[in-house]
Design an enzyme around this catalytic site. Sequence first.
Site, PDB file in Angstrom:
ATOM      1  N   HIS A  35      59.099  23.019   7.617  1.00 49.27           N
ATOM      2  CA  HIS A  35      57.771  22.737   7.805  1.00 49.27           C
ATOM      3  C   HIS A  35      56.965  23.265   6.791  1.00 49.27           C
ATOM      4  O   HIS A  35      56.106  22.710   6.131  1.00 49.27           O
ATOM      5  CB  HIS A  35      57.548  23.324   9.141  1.00 49.27           C
ATOM      6  CG  HIS A  35      56.134  23.435   9.566  1.00 49.27           C
ATOM      7  ND1 HIS A  35      55.292  22.112   9.661  1.00 49.27           N
ATOM      8  CD2 HIS A  35      55.264  24.401   9.789  1.00 49.27           C
ATOM      9  CE1 HIS A  35      53.912  22.381   9.943  1.00 49.27           C
ATOM     10  NE2 HIS A  35      53.821  23.778   9.948  1.00 49.27           N
ATOM     11  N   HIS A  61      52.363  30.251   5.468  1.00 52.70           N
ATOM     12  CA  HIS A  61      51.438  30.086   6.671  1.00 52.70           C
ATOM     13  C   HIS A  61      51.829  30.557   8.054  1.00 52.70           C
ATOM     14  O   HIS A  61      50.680  30.881   8.972  1.00 52.70           O
ATOM     15  CB  HIS A  61      50.683  28.914   6.577  1.00 52.70           C
ATOM     16  CG  HIS A  61      51.388  27.788   7.192  1.00 52.70           C
ATOM     17  ND1 HIS A  61      52.247  26.885   6.548  1.00 52.70           N
ATOM     18  CD2 HIS A  61      51.176  27.169   8.446  1.00 52.70           C
ATOM     19  CE1 HIS A  61      52.760  25.902   7.569  1.00 52.70           C
ATOM     20  NE2 HIS A  61      51.923  26.267   8.662  1.00 52.70           N
ATOM     21  N   ASP A  62      53.083  30.332   8.380  1.00 49.64           N
ATOM     22  CA  ASP A  62      53.407  30.834   9.511  1.00 49.64           C
ATOM     23  C   ASP A  62      54.052  31.939   9.756  1.00 49.64           C
ATOM     24  O   ASP A  62      54.846  32.570  10.537  1.00 49.64           O
ATOM     25  CB  ASP A  62      54.315  29.663  10.159  1.00 49.64           C
ATOM     26  CG  ASP A  62      53.746  28.432  10.864  1.00 49.64           C
ATOM     27  OD1 ASP A  62      52.741  29.033  11.348  1.00 49.64           O
ATOM     28  OD2 ASP A  62      54.024  27.298  10.867  1.00 49.64           O
ATOM     29  N   GLU A  65      52.437  34.606  11.941  1.00 52.80           N
ATOM     30  CA  GLU A  65      52.190  34.010  13.353  1.00 52.80           C
ATOM     31  C   GLU A  65      53.652  34.144  13.917  1.00 52.80           C
ATOM     32  O   GLU A  65      53.761  34.441  15.004  1.00 52.80           O
ATOM     33  CB  GLU A  65      51.484  32.778  13.303  1.00 52.80           C
ATOM     34  CG  GLU A  65      51.243  32.304  14.692  1.00 52.80           C
ATOM     35  CD  GLU A  65      50.409  30.950  14.650  1.00 52.80           C
ATOM     36  OE1 GLU A  65      49.530  30.967  13.957  1.00 52.80           O
ATOM     37  OE2 GLU A  65      50.814  29.945  15.275  1.00 52.80           O
ATOM     38  N   ASP A  66      54.553  33.839  13.105  1.00 50.69           N
ATOM     39  CA  ASP A  66      55.945  33.470  13.785  1.00 50.69           C
ATOM     40  C   ASP A  66      57.118  34.435  13.520  1.00 50.69           C
ATOM     41  O   ASP A  66      58.287  34.474  13.825  1.00 50.69           O
ATOM     42  CB  ASP A  66      56.333  32.110  13.568  1.00 50.69           C
ATOM     43  CG  ASP A  66      55.399  31.255  14.177  1.00 50.69           C
ATOM     44  OD1 ASP A  66      54.808  31.483  15.110  1.00 50.69           O
ATOM     45  OD2 ASP A  66      55.328  29.961  13.882  1.00 50.69           O
ATOM     46  N   ASP A 122      48.861  21.057   7.421  1.00 49.21           N
ATOM     47  CA  ASP A 122      49.722  21.714   8.625  1.00 49.21           C
ATOM     48  C   ASP A 122      49.558  20.424   9.757  1.00 49.21           C
ATOM     49  O   ASP A 122      50.437  20.106  10.316  1.00 49.21           O
ATOM     50  CB  ASP A 122      48.972  23.010   8.985  1.00 49.21           C
ATOM     51  CG  ASP A 122      49.986  23.681  10.066  1.00 49.21           C
ATOM     52  OD1 ASP A 122      51.038  23.248  10.270  1.00 49.21           O
ATOM     53  OD2 ASP A 122      49.325  24.501  10.688  1.00 49.21           O
TER      54      ASP A 122
HETATM   55  N1  LIG Z   1      55.513  18.148  15.704  1.00 45.25           N
HETATM   56  C1  LIG Z   1      56.351  19.141  15.902  1.00 45.25           C
HETATM   57  N2  LIG Z   1      55.999  20.433  16.033  1.00 45.25           N
HETATM   58  C2  LIG Z   1      56.930  21.436  16.216  1.00 45.25           C
HETATM   59  C3  LIG Z   1      58.104  21.241  16.185  1.00 45.25           C
HETATM   60  N3  LIG Z   1      58.938  22.316  16.072  1.00 45.25           N
HETATM   61  C4  LIG Z   1      57.671  23.210  16.127  1.00 45.25           C
HETATM   62  N4  LIG Z   1      56.717  22.665  16.147  1.00 45.25           N
HETATM   63  C5  LIG Z   1      55.449  23.557  16.271  1.00 45.25           C
HETATM   64  O1  LIG Z   1      54.764  23.218  17.522  1.00 45.25           O
HETATM   65  C6  LIG Z   1      53.322  23.607  17.601  1.00 45.25           C
HETATM   66  C7  LIG Z   1      52.640  22.476  18.482  1.00 45.25           C
HETATM   67  O2  LIG Z   1      53.062  22.669  19.582  1.00 45.25           O
HETATM   68  P1  LIG Z   1      52.079  23.275  20.785  1.00 45.25           P
HETATM   69  O3  LIG Z   1      52.707  22.990  22.089  1.00 45.25           O
HETATM   70  O4  LIG Z   1      50.596  22.837  20.350  1.00 45.25           O
HETATM   71  O5  LIG Z   1      52.189  24.908  20.562  1.00 45.25           O
HETATM   72  P2  LIG Z   1      53.225  25.933  21.185  1.00 45.25           P
HETATM   73  O6  LIG Z   1      54.109  26.051  19.568  1.00 45.25           O
HETATM   74  O7  LIG Z   1      52.406  27.043  21.659  1.00 45.25           O
HETATM   75  O8  LIG Z   1      54.157  25.382  22.341  1.00 45.25           O
HETATM   76  C8  LIG Z   1      52.941  23.544  16.165  1.00 45.25           C
HETATM   77  O9  LIG Z   1      52.743  24.874  16.008  1.00 45.25           O
HETATM   78  P3  LIG Z   1      51.559  25.766  15.724  1.00 45.25           P
HETATM   79  O10 LIG Z   1      51.484  26.822  14.653  1.00 45.25           O
HETATM   80  O11 LIG Z   1      51.047  25.944  17.027  1.00 45.25           O
HETATM   81  O12 LIG Z   1      50.600  24.732  14.833  1.00 45.25           O
HETATM   82  P4  LIG Z   1      49.538  23.827  15.350  1.00 45.25           P
HETATM   83  O13 LIG Z   1      49.459  23.598  16.742  1.00 45.25           O
HETATM   84  O14 LIG Z   1      48.552  25.076  15.107  1.00 45.25           O
HETATM   85  O15 LIG Z   1      49.020  22.773  14.354  1.00 45.25           O
HETATM   86  C9  LIG Z   1      54.320  22.841  15.472  1.00 45.25           C
HETATM   87  O16 LIG Z   1      54.444  23.518  13.796  1.00 45.25           O
HETATM   88  C10 LIG Z   1      58.780  20.092  15.882  1.00 45.25           C
HETATM   89  O17 LIG Z   1      59.796  19.457  15.783  1.00 45.25           O
HETATM   90  N5  LIG Z   1      57.703  18.979  15.799  1.00 45.25           N
END
Ligand SMILES: Nc1nc2c(ncn2[C@@H]2O[C@H](COP(=O)(O)OP(=O)(O)O)[C@@H](OP(=O)(O)OP(=O)(O)O)[C@H]2O)c(=O)[nH]1
Length: 179
Positions: A35, A61-62, A65-66, A122
């Site tokens: 990613h 960037h992550d 956070e992660d 992102d």
């Molecule tokens: N589409 C997709 N997303 C995935 C996958 N694996 C992990 N992610 C991450 O999941 C987040 C989106 O899921 P949400 O349900 O909105 O948030 P969550 O992580 O709190 O469950 C995104 O991270 P985030 O840091 O919350 O990013 P953003 O929501 O700030 O853009 C994305 O990077 C995958 O296989 N497909």
Amino acid sequence: MSSESVILLDTVNFAAEKHRSQRRKDDEQTPYINHPIGVARILSHEGGITDIEVLQAALLHDTVEDTDTSIGELQAIFGQTVARIVQEVTDDKSFTKQERKRQQVEHAPHCSHQAKLVKLADKLYNLRDLNRCMPTGWTAERVQEYFLWAAQVVRGLRGTNPVLEGKLEELFKQRGVDL
Ligand SMILES: Nc1nc2c(ncn2[C@@H]2O[C@H](COP(=O)(O)OP(=O)(O)O)[C@@H](OP(=O)(O)OP(=O)(O)O)[C@H]2O)c(=O)[nH]1
């Protein structure tokens, strides 16, 4: 090798080590590092971005956070600007998910130009990933909700990079979401 290539290799290596044990949420459990590398590549190959600090921030960037990475650690290794961009795109995990989502919408217009670029790339990566395959356990409704929320964030990032915004607009249009 140019000094910028050396810096980028060092940065991607740092991110890979930090995300070493993490996987994406897809059924294939893709390594998480795909990613951040993909986000940096969108910026360079599609957005035409050559600002190395933006590309480094995309790779990192992550990490705050992660993973166990701190902003101070990024500052000491990669400098103040890279650390500041990462800070700007880092959600505060002490808040609920709903509140974090609300804050992203509210904060987007106030981010620096460099942070807006990382946020655009992102979102573009994540939306394309959702079109490629649904994360494990997600429903079509949850995917649509993510598109609707992402559009609210992207509205606050307009006027940053016409190419990336055009590509995002097209993805939203395919889902019936107006930007
Ligand atoms: N589409 C997709 N997303 C995935 C996958 N694996 C992990 N992610 C991450 O999941 C987040 C989106 O899921 P949400 O349900 O909105 O948030 P969550 O992580 O709190 O469950 C995104 O991270 P985030 O840091 O919350 O990013 P953003 O929501 O700030 O853009 C994305 O990077 C995958 O296989 N497909």
